[in-house]
Design an enzyme around this catalytic site. Sequence first.
Site, short mmCIF file in Angstrom:
data_model
loop_
_atom_site.label_atom_id
_atom_site.label_comp_id
_atom_site.label_asym_id
_atom_site.label_seq_id
_atom_site.Cartn_x
_atom_site.Cartn_y
_atom_site.Cartn_z
CG LEU A 48 3.93 29.65 -17.76
CD1 LEU A 48 5.04 28.61 -17.14
CD2 LEU A 48 4.70 31.13 -17.49
N GLY A 49 2.18 28.91 -21.87
CA GLY A 49 2.31 28.62 -23.33
C GLY A 49 1.84 27.11 -23.81
CD GLU A 50 -2.30 24.87 -26.42
OE1 GLU A 50 -2.95 25.83 -26.02
OE2 GLU A 50 -2.79 23.92 -27.05
N GLY A 51 2.38 23.52 -26.05
CA GLY A 51 3.34 22.95 -27.21
C GLY A 51 2.58 21.75 -27.61
CG PHE A 53 3.47 16.87 -23.44
CD1 PHE A 53 4.06 15.52 -23.58
CD2 PHE A 53 2.75 17.21 -22.30
CE1 PHE A 53 4.09 14.80 -22.43
CE2 PHE A 53 2.84 16.45 -21.04
CZ PHE A 53 3.31 15.30 -21.25
N GLY A 54 1.05 19.59 -24.90
CA GLY A 54 -0.30 20.13 -23.91
C GLY A 54 0.20 21.33 -23.55
CB SER A 55 -1.42 23.90 -21.53
OG SER A 55 -2.44 23.88 -22.61
CE LYS A 70 6.42 20.38 -21.52
NZ LYS A 70 7.44 19.59 -22.48
CG ASP A 168 11.83 19.48 -30.51
OD1 ASP A 168 12.16 20.07 -31.78
OD2 ASP A 168 10.56 19.68 -30.15
N1 LIG Z 1 9.93 25.80 -16.70
C1 LIG Z 1 9.33 26.79 -17.24
N2 LIG Z 1 9.28 28.00 -16.95
C2 LIG Z 1 8.70 28.97 -17.43
N3 LIG Z 1 8.31 28.91 -18.93
C3 LIG Z 1 8.07 27.64 -19.29
C4 LIG Z 1 8.81 26.51 -18.71
N4 LIG Z 1 8.36 25.43 -19.44
C5 LIG Z 1 7.78 25.70 -20.36
N5 LIG Z 1 7.56 27.10 -20.50
C6 LIG Z 1 6.92 27.71 -21.47
O1 LIG Z 1 5.79 27.15 -22.17
C7 LIG Z 1 5.84 27.08 -23.35
C8 LIG Z 1 5.23 25.78 -23.85
O2 LIG Z 1 6.27 24.67 -23.72
P1 LIG Z 1 6.19 23.31 -24.44
O3 LIG Z 1 7.62 22.73 -23.79
O4 LIG Z 1 5.26 22.67 -23.92
O5 LIG Z 1 6.06 23.73 -25.86
P2 LIG Z 1 7.00 24.15 -27.15
O6 LIG Z 1 8.51 23.95 -26.74
O7 LIG Z 1 6.73 25.81 -27.35
O8 LIG Z 1 6.71 23.46 -28.13
P3 LIG Z 1 6.71 21.99 -28.66
O9 LIG Z 1 5.98 21.28 -28.11
O10 LIG Z 1 6.69 22.02 -30.20
O11 LIG Z 1 8.30 21.84 -28.34
C9 LIG Z 1 7.22 27.26 -23.75
O12 LIG Z 1 7.60 27.87 -24.96
C10 LIG Z 1 8.00 28.23 -22.36
O13 LIG Z 1 7.86 29.59 -22.81
#
Ligand SMILES: Nc1ncnc2c1ncn2[C@@H]1O[C@H](COP(=O)(O)OP(=O)(O)OP(=O)(O)O)[C@@H](O)[C@H]1O
Length: 382
Positions: A48-51, A53-55, A70, A168
């Site tokens: 779904l995405g990557e932040g 912390f991880g994917s 996550k 954040d």
């Molecule tokens: N519960 C969820 N349902 C749907 N999509 C999600 C969910 N949790 C996270 N995501 C998707 O995954 C992506 C990555 O989330 P994550 O919280 O790891 O990083 P981030 O918020 O984009 O970056 P950062 O680590 O800088 O806060 C998000 O932008 C979101 O689109």
Amino acid sequence: MGSSFSCCGDEKVEEGPNNEMGGGNSWRIFTYKELYAATNGFSENNKLGEGGFGSVYWGKTSDGLQIAVKKLKSMNSKAEMEFAVEVEVLGRVRHKNLLGLRGYCAGNEQRLIVYDYMPNLSLLSHLHGHLSKEVQLDWKKRMKVAIGSAEGLLYLHHEVTPHIIHRDIKASNVLLDSNFEPLVADFGFAKLIPEGVSHMTTRVKGTLGYLAPEYAMWGKVSESCDVYSFGILLLELITGRKPIEKLPNGIKRTITEWVEAMIAKEKFKDLVDPKLKGNFDEFQLKQSIRVAALCVQSEPDKRPTMKEVVSILKGKEMNFVKVNQNLRIQSVKYGDDLMAMDQDDESNDESSDQGNESSVYGVFGAMEMQKMQDPYKRFGEK
Ligand SMILES: Nc1ncnc2c1ncn2[C@@H]1O[C@H](COP(=O)(O)OP(=O)(O)OP(=O)(O)O)[C@@H](O)[C@H]1O
């Protein structure tokens, strides 16, 4: 990867304390094997995405529950700390506008957090990402997102003990359920505030563009840092603009600078995201600009509390609002050293949530940040 199912054993060993509050909100410990199967082996197709912390992967459990998993990208003390903070905080909070814990998995080699899957993804994807062209977020939904996110923060700041500062707040951390109800997510940077403590000095964590100036520069953290970030989020919702934009001449401009200039020219209606094609409520526009203006003041003591923010957004006038009747926005300059670290650039990422926002994890304010060789390194990484 598939060979080491060391995580948590194969049995369901523990359940969250709040099961009696409704099965829909309980959490439990998952096995790695279960999560591996649910996410199709953490397949790229499920990502779904990557932040930082991880994917994050979409998955479906054997009993049909859609989840987002996550997965910690590397095991180091910093990441371990974030995992522990997130699980600890999530275990304490319970509110319709906070993305709660569905479960976790912590073994020798893996750290994973399980949430409910949010089918309408993040606010970021709607405002600036691959869903932005569909314009599903009309004015009414934007106001719902603003009020809901504010209510989630109100709960963290005023209703849970000890109080929690999120640290954040940003568009990628506001997720949207099937009814576009917002859920504030990502508590890895959250700080628990002991009773009687008004502010603390700490390492700076968060995302440039949303950081309150006193926090970005001096690491001074209090609830009002979240209030500042919320003000930026509100401006983003109204205008559809990013917190920091790179102009064609390479200069970076903050959203507050842009809004300040528009308000000075009394172009209130031109503040609204053009994608809404003029469909908005004028009273709500004024109220929300007023709230945002109060929230983004550089002096933390002048900012409203989240209780006050919610009241004004819901249309109730408050006495203190008189201090800012004329809708003046105070734009904050972060300073060139901090702005130089913004990695926003041209990536108006249409394909995913990642990369179109600047996650800067500074340490001890601007001067220290400037000294770091790699400014995009996360804290605690050596
Ligand atoms: N519960 C969820 N349902 C749907 N999509 C999600 C969910 N949790 C996270 N995501 C998707 O995954 C992506 C990555 O989330 P994550 O919280 O790891 O990083 P981030 O918020 O984009 O970056 P950062 O680590 O800088 O806060 C998000 O932008 C979101 O689109």
